[in-house]
Design a protein around this motif. Structure first.
Motif, PDB file in Angstrom:
ATOM      1  N   ALA A   1       0.820  -1.218   0.000  1.00 15.64           N
ATOM      2  CA  ALA A   1       0.000   0.000   0.000  1.00 15.64           C
ATOM      3  C   ALA A   1       0.856   1.272   0.000  1.00 15.64           C
ATOM      4  N   LYS A   2       2.169   1.098   0.075  1.00 18.86           N
ATOM      5  CA  LYS A   2       3.136   2.210   0.070  1.00 18.86           C
ATOM      6  C   LYS A   2       3.046   3.066   1.332  1.00 18.86           C
ATOM      7  N   PHE A   3       2.694   2.434   2.457  1.00 18.88           N
ATOM      8  CA  PHE A   3       2.694   3.147   3.722  1.00 18.88           C
ATOM      9  C   PHE A   3       4.092   3.171   4.334  1.00 18.88           C
ATOM     10  N   THR A   4       4.971   2.284   3.853  1.00 20.52           N
ATOM     11  CA  THR A   4       6.371   2.251   4.284  1.00 20.52           C
ATOM     12  C   THR A   4       7.237   1.970   3.054  1.00 20.52           C
ATOM     13  N   PRO A   5       8.519   2.352   3.096  1.00 19.43           N
ATOM     14  CA  PRO A   5       9.380   2.174   1.921  1.00 19.43           C
ATOM     15  C   PRO A   5       9.863   0.753   1.683  1.00 19.43           C
ATOM     16  N   THR A   6       9.946  -0.081   2.727  1.00 20.99           N
ATOM     17  CA  THR A   6      10.443  -1.450   2.577  1.00 20.99           C
ATOM     18  C   THR A   6       9.598  -2.400   3.402  1.00 20.99           C
ATOM     19  N   VAL A   7       9.684  -3.682   3.100  1.00 19.87           N
ATOM     20  CA  VAL A   7       8.942  -4.674   3.880  1.00 19.87           C
ATOM     21  C   VAL A   7       9.541  -4.815   5.272  1.00 19.87           C
ATOM     22  N   PHE A   8      10.826  -4.495   5.402  1.00 21.84           N
ATOM     23  CA  PHE A   8      11.475  -4.531   6.717  1.00 21.84           C
ATOM     24  C   PHE A   8      10.899  -3.440   7.624  1.00 21.84           C
ATOM     25  N   SER A   9      10.762  -2.229   7.051  1.00 23.17           N
ATOM     26  CA  SER A   9      10.193  -1.125   7.838  1.00 23.17           C
ATOM     27  C   SER A   9       8.704  -1.356   8.088  1.00 23.17           C
ATOM     28  N   ALA A  10       8.028  -2.071   7.178  1.00 21.49           N
ATOM     29  CA  ALA A  10       6.610  -2.385   7.372  1.00 21.49           C
ATOM     30  C   ALA A  10       6.426  -3.268   8.596  1.00 21.49           C
ATOM     31  N   ARG A  11       7.300  -4.250   8.755  1.00 22.38           N
ATOM     32  CA  ARG A  11       7.205  -5.142   9.914  1.00 22.38           C
ATOM     33  C   ARG A  11       7.374  -4.344  11.207  1.00 22.38           C
TER      34      ARG A  11
ATOM     35  N   MET B   1       4.002  10.839  10.308  1.00 20.61           N
ATOM     36  CA  MET B   1       5.368  10.315  10.382  1.00 20.61           C
ATOM     37  C   MET B   1       6.061  10.457   9.029  1.00 20.61           C
ATOM     38  N   ALA B   2       7.324  10.861   9.073  1.00 19.84           N
ATOM     39  CA  ALA B   2       8.086  11.105   7.841  1.00 19.84           C
ATOM     40  C   ALA B   2       8.175   9.850   6.978  1.00 19.84           C
ATOM     41  N   ILE B   3       8.341   8.689   7.604  1.00 21.19           N
ATOM     42  CA  ILE B   3       8.499   7.446   6.852  1.00 21.19           C
ATOM     43  C   ILE B   3       7.267   7.160   5.991  1.00 21.19           C
ATOM     44  N   VAL B   4       6.072   7.508   6.511  1.00 16.02           N
ATOM     45  CA  VAL B   4       4.821   7.279   5.781  1.00 16.02           C
ATOM     46  C   VAL B   4       4.682   8.287   4.637  1.00 16.02           C
ATOM     47  N   LEU B   5       4.886   9.555   4.950  1.00 12.92           N
ATOM     48  CA  LEU B   5       4.733  10.609   3.947  1.00 12.92           C
ATOM     49  C   LEU B   5       5.717  10.437   2.791  1.00 12.92           C
ATOM     50  N   GLU B   6       6.949  10.054   3.117  1.00  7.68           N
ATOM     51  CA  GLU B   6       7.960   9.863   2.070  1.00  7.68           C
ATOM     52  C   GLU B   6       7.649   8.643   1.206  1.00  7.68           C
ATOM     53  N   ALA B   7       7.158   7.573   1.837  1.00  5.39           N
ATOM     54  CA  ALA B   7       6.827   6.356   1.087  1.00  5.39           C
ATOM     55  C   ALA B   7       5.667   6.602   0.126  1.00  5.39           C
ATOM     56  N   LEU B   8       4.631   7.312   0.604  1.00  7.43           N
ATOM     57  CA  LEU B   8       3.468   7.595  -0.230  1.00  7.43           C
ATOM     58  C   LEU B   8       3.826   8.507  -1.403  1.00  7.43           C
ATOM     59  N   ALA B   9       4.776   9.415  -1.174  1.00 11.62           N
ATOM     60  CA  ALA B   9       5.167  10.366  -2.222  1.00 11.62           C
ATOM     61  C   ALA B   9       6.166   9.776  -3.212  1.00 11.62           C
ATOM     62  N   SER B  10       6.733   8.634  -2.869  1.00  8.21           N
ATOM     63  CA  SER B  10       7.755   8.020  -3.716  1.00  8.21           C
ATOM     64  C   SER B  10       7.158   7.481  -5.018  1.00  8.21           C
ATOM     65  N   GLY B  11       7.878   7.692  -6.094  1.00  6.48           N
ATOM     66  CA  GLY B  11       7.466   7.140  -7.379  1.00  6.48           C
ATOM     67  C   GLY B  11       8.180   5.846  -7.707  1.00  6.48           C
ATOM     68  N   GLU B  12       8.821   5.264  -6.705  1.00  9.10           N
ATOM     69  CA  GLU B  12       9.648   4.069  -6.893  1.00  9.10           C
ATOM     70  C   GLU B  12       8.829   2.847  -7.301  1.00  9.10           C
ATOM     71  N   ARG B  13       7.577   2.772  -6.856  1.00 14.74           N
ATOM     72  CA  ARG B  13       6.732   1.615  -7.176  1.00 14.74           C
ATOM     73  C   ARG B  13       5.267   2.019  -7.129  1.00 14.74           C
ATOM     74  N   GLU B  14       4.426   1.199  -7.756  1.00 15.12           N
ATOM     75  CA  GLU B  14       2.990   1.449  -7.801  1.00 15.12           C
ATOM     76  C   GLU B  14       2.266   0.466  -6.891  1.00 15.12           C
ATOM     77  N   THR B  15       1.055   0.823  -6.483  1.00 14.89           N
ATOM     78  CA  THR B  15       0.255  -0.110  -5.683  1.00 14.89           C
ATOM     79  C   THR B  15      -0.466  -1.083  -6.620  1.00 14.89           C
ATOM     80  N   PRO B  16      -0.488  -2.362  -6.296  1.00 20.10           N
ATOM     81  CA  PRO B  16      -1.151  -3.350  -7.165  1.00 20.10           C
ATOM     82  C   PRO B  16      -2.668  -3.215  -7.122  1.00 20.10           C
ATOM     83  N   ASP B  17      -3.342  -3.757  -8.140  1.00 22.41           N
ATOM     84  CA  ASP B  17      -4.789  -3.553  -8.249  1.00 22.41           C
ATOM     85  C   ASP B  17      -5.620  -4.427  -7.318  1.00 22.41           C
TER      86      ASP B  17
END
Length: 205
Positions: free
Chosen positions: A103-113, A150-166
């Motif tokens: 969902a792009k709430f965090t930049p990595t799966v490690f930070s998501a955990r 939180m900065a980690i959330v705002l930065e992840a959502l603003a990142s164009g690095e990946r898209e959210t799946p359908d």
């Protein structure tokens, strides 16, 4: 740099692939294994070796899940009706930390955990702190109000690095996500080829 990040980048080089599709991955510059023997020519890999690599890649991709937990996930996939390989992917993608990452709430799966463990996520209005919690179809995730800035959330959502799946319905503004359906392998946006069929062969042999 934490030990986890160092191990993550070493894994990229060991497999010779950018496992998480990150622009900072060292494999983007050096596509060979780590250490003084990393550039040696590798011999032909056995069938068992291919199965082991497939298992390790998938296990590491989801935040370096422990072997015990990963095998338990496989056993659940095998127990369910249908294709075991597809069931395995569906279970892994249903993990709460995986959904938070997709969902792009965090930049990595490690930070998501870590994000889930620290209590920043609600599922259907209730706070859940277990990263391996299995999200069901129709469940709604949301970031707690106190965590939305939180900065980690705002930065992840603003990142164009990946898209959210359908298979996720994400409201980036409201910071909510509905798990619309369980994905199949072809739906999951892996940066590298994953081979869950070889993982099934590894455990079944």
């Amino acid at each position: 740099m934490t030990k986890r990040i160092q191990a993550k980048y070493k894994s990229d080089r060991r497999f010779g692939q950018n496992l998480w599709g990150r622009p900072k991955s060292p494999v983007n510059k050096r596509q060979y294994g780590p250490g003084q023997h990393g550039q040696r020519r590798k011999g032909k890999t056995s069938d068992f070796g291919l199965q082991l690599v497939a298992k390790q890649k998938l296990r590491l991709y989801y935040g370096n899940i422990t072997e015990k937990q990963f095998r338990k996930t496989y056993e659940e996939a095998a127990r369910r009706k249908g294709n075991t390989a597809e069931n395995l992917i569906g279970l892994l993608e249903s993990r709460l930390d995986a959904v938070v990452y997709r969902a792009k709430f965090t930049p990595t799966v490690f930070s998501a955990r870590q994000f889930v463990n620290h209590g920043h996520v609600k599922v259907n209005g209730r706070r859940v702190t277990i990263a391996s919690y299995l999200v069901k179809v129709g469940d709604v995730l949301e970031i707690r109000d106190r965590s939305k800035s939180m900065a980690i959330v705002l930065e992840a959502l603003a990142s164009g690095e990946r898209e959210t799946p359908d298979y996720l319905e994400v409201d980036a503004k409201g910071m909510t996500c509905r798990y619309a359906r369980v994905p199949q392998l072809s739906d999951v946006p892996y940066p590298v080829q994953m081979e869950p069929n070889l993982v099934v062969e590894y455990y079944a042999s």
